[in-house]
Design an enzyme around this catalytic site. Sequence first.
Site, PDB file in Angstrom:
ATOM      1  N   HIS A 116     -82.734  61.136 -13.199  1.00 23.16           N
ATOM      2  CA  HIS A 116     -83.376  60.868 -11.739  1.00 23.16           C
ATOM      3  C   HIS A 116     -84.083  59.478 -11.452  1.00 23.16           C
ATOM      4  CE1 HIS A 116     -84.305  65.433 -11.670  1.00 23.16           C
ATOM      5  NE2 HIS A 116     -83.489  65.190 -10.920  1.00 23.16           N
ATOM      6  N   ARG A 170     -69.840  70.204   1.537  1.00 21.08           N
ATOM      7  CA  ARG A 170     -69.249  71.285   0.390  1.00 21.08           C
ATOM      8  C   ARG A 170     -70.191  72.214   0.302  1.00 21.08           C
ATOM      9  NH1 ARG A 170     -66.806  66.027  -1.399  1.00 21.08           N
ATOM     10  NH2 ARG A 170     -64.816  66.460  -1.775  1.00 21.08           N
ATOM     11  N   ARG A 174     -67.892  73.434   5.462  1.00 24.06           N
ATOM     12  CA  ARG A 174     -66.682  74.153   4.693  1.00 24.06           C
ATOM     13  C   ARG A 174     -67.072  75.539   3.866  1.00 24.06           C
ATOM     14  NH1 ARG A 174     -63.378  71.032   0.182  1.00 24.06           N
ATOM     15  NH2 ARG A 174     -65.072  71.464  -1.318  1.00 24.06           N
ATOM     16  N   ASP A 215     -56.725  67.213  -3.076  1.00 22.45           N
ATOM     17  CA  ASP A 215     -55.878  68.524  -3.336  1.00 22.45           C
ATOM     18  C   ASP A 215     -54.550  68.265  -2.810  1.00 22.45           C
ATOM     19  OD1 ASP A 215     -57.181  70.158  -5.069  1.00 22.45           O
ATOM     20  OD2 ASP A 215     -58.604  70.718  -3.311  1.00 22.45           O
ATOM     21  N   ARG A 262     -55.321  66.678 -10.597  1.00 23.03           N
ATOM     22  CA  ARG A 262     -56.216  65.650 -10.112  1.00 23.03           C
ATOM     23  C   ARG A 262     -57.469  65.393 -11.342  1.00 23.03           C
ATOM     24  NH1 ARG A 262     -59.597  68.523  -5.406  1.00 23.03           N
ATOM     25  NH2 ARG A 262     -61.442  67.065  -5.804  1.00 23.03           N
ATOM     26  N   CYS A 319     -60.767  64.182   5.048  1.00 22.72           N
ATOM     27  CA  CYS A 319     -62.060  64.187   4.348  1.00 22.72           C
ATOM     28  C   CYS A 319     -62.017  64.021   2.786  1.00 22.72           C
ATOM     29  CB  CYS A 319     -62.880  65.421   4.491  1.00 22.72           C
ATOM     30  SG  CYS A 319     -62.006  66.999   3.991  1.00 22.72           S
TER      31      CYS A 319
HETATM   32  C1  PEP Z   1     -59.647  67.413  -1.009  1.00 20.11           C
HETATM   33  O1  PEP Z   1     -59.462  68.261  -1.809  1.00 20.11           O
HETATM   34  O2  PEP Z   1     -59.467  66.355  -0.605  1.00 20.11           O
HETATM   35  C2  PEP Z   1     -61.410  67.748  -0.748  1.00 20.11           C
HETATM   36  C3  PEP Z   1     -62.025  67.071   0.266  1.00 20.11           C
HETATM   37  O3  PEP Z   1     -61.775  69.006  -1.148  1.00 20.11           O
HETATM   38  P1  PEP Z   1     -62.551  68.723  -2.547  1.00 20.11           P
HETATM   39  O4  PEP Z   1     -62.499  67.594  -3.219  1.00 20.11           O
HETATM   40  O5  PEP Z   1     -63.889  69.269  -2.856  1.00 20.11           O
HETATM   41  O6  PEP Z   1     -61.590  69.824  -3.250  1.00 20.11           O
HETATM   42 MG    MG Z   2     -60.051  70.405  -1.949  1.00 18.25          MG
END
Ligand code: PEP
Ligand code: MG
Length: 558
Positions: free
Chosen positions: A187, A294, A330, A453, A463, A500
């Site tokens: 923290h 998220r 989302r 993704d 990733r 995003c």
């Molecule tokens: C993405 O996949 O680009 C995304 C924004 O979702 P996350 O990173 O939460 O998988």
């Molecule tokens: Mg994603």
Amino acid sequence: MISIQGKGVSAGVAAGPLYFYQRAKAEITRTTVSDVETEWKRFKDAQAKAIDQLGALADKARAEAGDEAALLFETHQMMAEDLDYEEAIEEAIKGGTNAEAVVSDVRDQFAEMFANMDDTYMQARAADVKDVSNRIIGILTGAVQGGIDSDVPVILASDDLAPSETVQLDKSKILGFITEGGSGSSHTAILARTMGIPAIIGVGDQLKKEYAGREVIVDGGTGTAVLEADADTRAHLMKKREEQLKLQEMLDQLKGKENVTKDGHKIRIYCNIGNPEDVHNVLKNDGGGIGLFRSEFLYLGCDDFPTEDYQFEAYKKVLSDMDGKEVVIRTLDIGADKQIGYFNLPQEENPAMGNRALRICLNRPEIFRTQLRALYRASAFGKLCIMFPMVASVWEVKEAKKMCEQVKKELDSEGIAYSDDVQIGIMIETPAAAIMSDRLAKEVDFFSCGTNDLTQYTLACDRQNNDLGRFFDPHHPAVLRLLKMVADNAHKNGIWVGICGELGADLQLTETFLSIGIDELSVSPRAVLPLRKKIIETNVAQVRDKLLGDLASDQTPV
Ligand code: PEP
Ligand code: MG
């Protein structure tokens, strides 16, 4: 010159005298008590006082650093009356030991238990239980709080600062932090970042008491602290500091300005958040809306499925705090790297391509229905957009929309209010969705491209795997061509398109995104103003033909 290397957890350069935090140590004597009821009452009174003090600290933290910082103290309030913690104390006091000795024993016991957990977040909670217990011990023994006894601002050094110690410090006296221990998710690190104070953690025994009073320059970006720097090092670090301050001042002046290019092309800059407390940073950095909440982080923070009411309160808070600005929430995106025990999902060979996100929601409609009910109920309090992740097929979207219609009917029959203006969108993060975007666009109000993704699935590159290095290339023409295809299909069908994924904040690609007509970029709050600066400096008409030509040929546009 002495160089100390740690981990930089809050960027920025600061210089000043090194000062060791003075912590008042409570003297604890162990005695046997015969009147255990009176002793138990002594503890209960001290506990109540600690909870009051923590409430006052929460108010102070909220005023200085926002809701997220205040939440720490609210969590400490809960910890002070946690049932397991209190029961352990009660049992030992009723066994005949004095309250301060018992709290000190239970503190060590619980701190050790947290420190031995596998999860780094839970390990960091050891500092919290120590902090709460020390407060109660301080009240029981009448010990005074520590602080900074210096007339000039200092670089504050310590073994590790507890959140309550951090928030009580006079910030006008602190130029930077260096701690021997700590973790990036501690923290103190979170507070330092929120307050914009450079900080380095984990320097261990490099920090020696005899350095007290000597001049030190802290670089919270690189994690280096330099004592009595030589002329060249000092000049280099001071120049860096000047540049950062100038840049921040300049960026601050962009607050309230439009995201418009030199030739009048407008784009929206929204923010990505993981919990309702992050809204503070969105507003502070002048984000125009929320492009990605998220929602799975709500689930990750619970020990069991979050109830409809719990979710409703969280979504309502975000929508109300954003005061009519657009908020894209989302739906649940768990699976792959985001596993939650209570979902009891079977072990998978290849989880990134497995049972995740919308697939789970469609297979387990009772979970999806609870979330959709909470979302629609919250829609009455702001401008909600609902977004489905990991779409690959048109039928999935149709089925998800059908669930939305069912939920609205249920709410109608129960007389519960909801907005009739909720936009429904999907994430484009599989190549299938990008290729089918002409068809998908007919089903929804917007697209938001999840480039994290989309890159992994397009390039068949995990990733999560750091070893893949240059093979994981979000600038790959295949990814960029898909983005253009998606934007064209969105616009042909009269819907808007955003990005995003992390790529949205990549300033090397801003001109490309403007050229292909992206309508919204959703980025972390701190990335808003640098992005606005880049947009204001761009003339799309001058670069569009070249960038689109590169995209159509074999060239990577950057
Ligand atoms: C993405 O996949 O680009 C995304 C924004 O979702 P996350 O990173 O939460 O998988
Ligand atoms: Mg994603």
